[in-house]
Design an enzyme around this catalytic site. Sequence first.
Site, PDB file in Angstrom:
ATOM      1  N   GLU A  54       0.841  -1.130   0.074  1.00 35.57           N
ATOM      2  CA  GLU A  54       0.027  -0.014   0.059  1.00 35.57           C
ATOM      3  C   GLU A  54       0.996   1.216  -0.116  1.00 35.57           C
ATOM      4  O   GLU A  54       0.569   2.229  -0.823  1.00 35.57           O
ATOM      5  CB  GLU A  54      -0.916   0.066   1.180  1.00 35.57           C
ATOM      6  CG  GLU A  54      -1.706  -1.191   1.196  1.00 35.57           C
ATOM      7  CD  GLU A  54      -2.845  -1.211  -0.206  1.00 35.57           C
ATOM      8  OE1 GLU A  54      -3.325  -0.277  -0.560  1.00 35.57           O
ATOM      9  OE2 GLU A  54      -2.999  -2.488  -0.430  1.00 35.57           O
ATOM     10  N   TRP A  99       1.862   1.788  -3.456  1.00 36.00           N
ATOM     11  CA  TRP A  99       0.963   2.485  -4.342  1.00 36.00           C
ATOM     12  C   TRP A  99       1.149   3.973  -4.091  1.00 36.00           C
ATOM     13  O   TRP A  99       1.116   4.772  -4.916  1.00 36.00           O
ATOM     14  CB  TRP A  99      -0.361   2.153  -3.784  1.00 36.00           C
ATOM     15  CG  TRP A  99      -0.877   1.008  -4.500  1.00 36.00           C
ATOM     16  CD1 TRP A  99      -1.035  -0.562  -3.805  1.00 36.00           C
ATOM     17  CD2 TRP A  99      -1.495   0.677  -5.973  1.00 36.00           C
ATOM     18  NE1 TRP A  99      -1.459  -1.168  -4.834  1.00 36.00           N
ATOM     19  CE2 TRP A  99      -1.870  -0.694  -5.909  1.00 36.00           C
ATOM     20  CE3 TRP A  99      -1.336   1.506  -6.903  1.00 36.00           C
ATOM     21  CZ2 TRP A  99      -2.241  -1.199  -7.038  1.00 36.00           C
ATOM     22  CZ3 TRP A  99      -1.896   0.950  -8.174  1.00 36.00           C
ATOM     23  CH2 TRP A  99      -2.122  -0.441  -8.316  1.00 36.00           C
ATOM     24  N   TRP A 101     -19.845  12.629 -20.071  1.00 38.47           N
ATOM     25  CA  TRP A 101     -20.330  12.868 -18.644  1.00 38.47           C
ATOM     26  C   TRP A 101     -21.627  13.847 -18.582  1.00 38.47           C
ATOM     27  O   TRP A 101     -21.500  14.564 -19.216  1.00 38.47           O
ATOM     28  CB  TRP A 101     -18.972  13.442 -17.738  1.00 38.47           C
ATOM     29  CG  TRP A 101     -17.713  12.950 -17.951  1.00 38.47           C
ATOM     30  CD1 TRP A 101     -16.664  13.291 -18.622  1.00 38.47           C
ATOM     31  CD2 TRP A 101     -17.482  11.510 -17.294  1.00 38.47           C
ATOM     32  NE1 TRP A 101     -15.623  12.463 -18.548  1.00 38.47           N
ATOM     33  CE2 TRP A 101     -15.939  11.433 -17.478  1.00 38.47           C
ATOM     34  CE3 TRP A 101     -17.958  10.749 -16.519  1.00 38.47           C
ATOM     35  CZ2 TRP A 101     -15.390  10.129 -17.214  1.00 38.47           C
ATOM     36  CZ3 TRP A 101     -17.467   9.632 -16.039  1.00 38.47           C
ATOM     37  CH2 TRP A 101     -15.890   9.466 -16.473  1.00 38.47           C
ATOM     38  N   ASN A 147     -10.561   3.466   2.787  1.00 41.02           N
ATOM     39  CA  ASN A 147      -9.900   3.335   1.430  1.00 41.02           C
ATOM     40  C   ASN A 147     -11.065   2.388   0.894  1.00 41.02           C
ATOM     41  O   ASN A 147     -11.525   2.759  -0.517  1.00 41.02           O
ATOM     42  CB  ASN A 147      -8.705   2.608   1.372  1.00 41.02           C
ATOM     43  CG  ASN A 147      -8.453   2.357  -0.165  1.00 41.02           C
ATOM     44  OD1 ASN A 147      -8.156   3.466  -0.952  1.00 41.02           O
ATOM     45  ND2 ASN A 147      -8.159   0.998  -0.381  1.00 41.02           N
ATOM     46  N   TRP A 166     -14.981  12.355 -13.327  1.00 44.50           N
ATOM     47  CA  TRP A 166     -14.196  12.047 -12.179  1.00 44.50           C
ATOM     48  C   TRP A 166     -13.416  13.231 -11.446  1.00 44.50           C
ATOM     49  O   TRP A 166     -13.212  13.390 -10.460  1.00 44.50           O
ATOM     50  CB  TRP A 166     -13.028  10.891 -12.448  1.00 44.50           C
ATOM     51  CG  TRP A 166     -12.077  11.639 -13.628  1.00 44.50           C
ATOM     52  CD1 TRP A 166     -12.209  11.218 -14.843  1.00 44.50           C
ATOM     53  CD2 TRP A 166     -10.802  12.040 -13.222  1.00 44.50           C
ATOM     54  NE1 TRP A 166     -11.075  11.575 -15.577  1.00 44.50           N
ATOM     55  CE2 TRP A 166     -10.245  12.420 -14.389  1.00 44.50           C
ATOM     56  CE3 TRP A 166     -10.198  12.412 -12.078  1.00 44.50           C
ATOM     57  CZ2 TRP A 166      -9.116  12.771 -14.693  1.00 44.50           C
ATOM     58  CZ3 TRP A 166      -8.919  13.317 -12.501  1.00 44.50           C
ATOM     59  CH2 TRP A 166      -8.352  13.347 -13.695  1.00 44.50           C
ATOM     60  N   TRP A 193      -8.728   8.506  -8.183  1.00 42.86           N
ATOM     61  CA  TRP A 193      -9.988   8.406  -9.041  1.00 42.86           C
ATOM     62  C   TRP A 193      -9.853   8.012 -10.420  1.00 42.86           C
ATOM     63  O   TRP A 193     -10.824   7.340 -10.814  1.00 42.86           O
ATOM     64  CB  TRP A 193     -10.094  10.353  -9.045  1.00 42.86           C
ATOM     65  CG  TRP A 193     -11.161  10.729  -7.790  1.00 42.86           C
ATOM     66  CD1 TRP A 193     -10.518  11.019  -6.885  1.00 42.86           C
ATOM     67  CD2 TRP A 193     -12.189  10.425  -7.672  1.00 42.86           C
ATOM     68  NE1 TRP A 193     -11.593  11.214  -5.830  1.00 42.86           N
ATOM     69  CE2 TRP A 193     -12.634  11.051  -6.375  1.00 42.86           C
ATOM     70  CE3 TRP A 193     -13.250  10.153  -8.436  1.00 42.86           C
ATOM     71  CZ2 TRP A 193     -14.049  11.097  -5.801  1.00 42.86           C
ATOM     72  CZ3 TRP A 193     -14.675  10.140  -7.964  1.00 42.86           C
ATOM     73  CH2 TRP A 193     -15.125  10.407  -6.603  1.00 42.86           C
TER      74      TRP A 193
END
Length: 470
Positions: free
Chosen positions: A280, A283, A311, A346, A364, A387
């Site tokens: 993690e 990331w 969108w 998360n 987004w 995102w």
Amino acid sequence: MPDYAPTIMWFRDDLRLADNPALSAAVAAGPVVCVYIHDPALNLGGAEKWWLHGALEALDADLRAQGGQLCLMAGPEQESLLWLAQMLGARGVEWNRRYAGPARTRDAAIKTALKAGGLMAQSHPGNMLHEPWQVRTKQGGPFRVFTPWWRAVQAMGPPLPPLPVPHGLNAALAAAPVPDAVASQLVKLAALSLRPATPDWAAGLRATWQPGETAALERLDTFLAERLPGYATARDLPARPATSGLSPCLRFGHVSPRQVWHAVDARGAGDRDSASFLSELGWRDFAQSTLFDFPDMATRSLRPEFDAMPWRTDPAGLRAWQRGRTGYPIIDAGMRELWHTGCMHNRVRMIVASFLTKHLLLDWRVGERWFADTLVDADAASNPFNWQWVAGCGLDAAPYFRIFNPVLQGEKFDPEGAYVRRWVPELVRLPGRAIHTPWKADLPAGTRYPTPVVDLAGGRARALAAWKAL
Ligand SMILES: Cc1cc2nc3c(=O)[nH]c(=O)nc-3n(C[C@H](O)[C@H](O)[C@H](O)COP(=O)(O)OP(=O)(O)OC[C@H]3O[C@@H](n4cnc5c(N)ncnc54)[C@H](O)[C@@H]3O)c2cc1C
């Protein structure tokens, strides 16, 4: 240049004394003056500003305990630094690197300007496990997929060991008292108006967080002792206090990723929980590296075909999402947790982001901006990166057709409904997993909980049709 010419330590996203390579370099060179410059170009969100106030207060206190102080300035970074360097007769400036495109451009210009003025300007690696350019494919380019990138990182061996608080810090600070002509130009923390006043919406943040290096190190210790065992299995359950809560501390640099990496590695010795946690943390580095290589990641879909995505505009739907009034309990719990604490688990971040970009078919970037304003850990890399990952337009993203069903996600990751019950008290009387489908239940008379803003099957079909037409 006389020996006593001070070095300016320019604090930015590294508000700590330990494992701070720029501070160590400054102290090694002699007298040190510490500064933080509040530049409007930093463009901080409301929750970040709240955190920053406490962080600067804590850093100033830590420096005062060592016989120094944090000089606070407001205004454009370059002008402020050049003025300060001239007033102090400084030999140069030390800082730790930032990786976002606009910040890098400013840093390059500042370095050039300082050097043109005959000053030394040095940047250091203080914010990542490894610098982005150290982890490259065989062809020398950026990795686009996490797994091979992480394999390459692991093959590099451990990141550099963390540095201690620099030996001789107090002598270096004492040797560089701030002259009156400078002191009179400094701003007071309160004058930066970082804390909300009318209305004061930060009560929940105050109840949840304590900014600063000492609190961050305590948080790390608590995590190691109480939460690391079992992290790999419990990290996905939002009702459980199973994760570290270190993200704002890493965002503001109260603790460095290398400190966290080594502390966890020493404790876990390669077990499943520490391996899961370190990936993690990986990331985070991967998001920073991606931002380094794709500087417009916060504003442009990394997959260009998403430029044509139709969108929708839906002010009522967006407002329901932001306020936690969508009629889907796990979404509403997450959005209310965010509003109250400046943070969100998360797993729930993924569910609410999927709901916004797929069931509501909203851009987004709209969600990213809301998070940037409301998260205490809002990060120029991790926020847009995640995102884009959820929305399917990132490099190594979840495919767009993977659409989280908020009811099934709630039932799976909050099976007893404890998380929802905490944040959506209207539904507290619904038993067990029935809490995730309140429209099927007989709600007690007078319960004011919204009906769903979108039909799940209809929203999903609309999203898939839009995506297939790309
Ligand atoms: C839509 C969305 C937006 C997000 N925005 C942010 C953000 O602005 N800032 C931010 O720090 N994280 C962001 N994340 C990632 C993640 O949700 C948080 O880092 C995590 O919830 C923080 O809790 P923790 O510190 O207890 O995490 P832990 O589980 O204890 O993880 C340890 C550390 O690893 C890092 N980390 C964990 N997961 C991720 C991830 N997916 N991406 C990058 N780093 C990660 C964080 O620095 C975290 O503190 C986002 C995720 C999503 C889905």
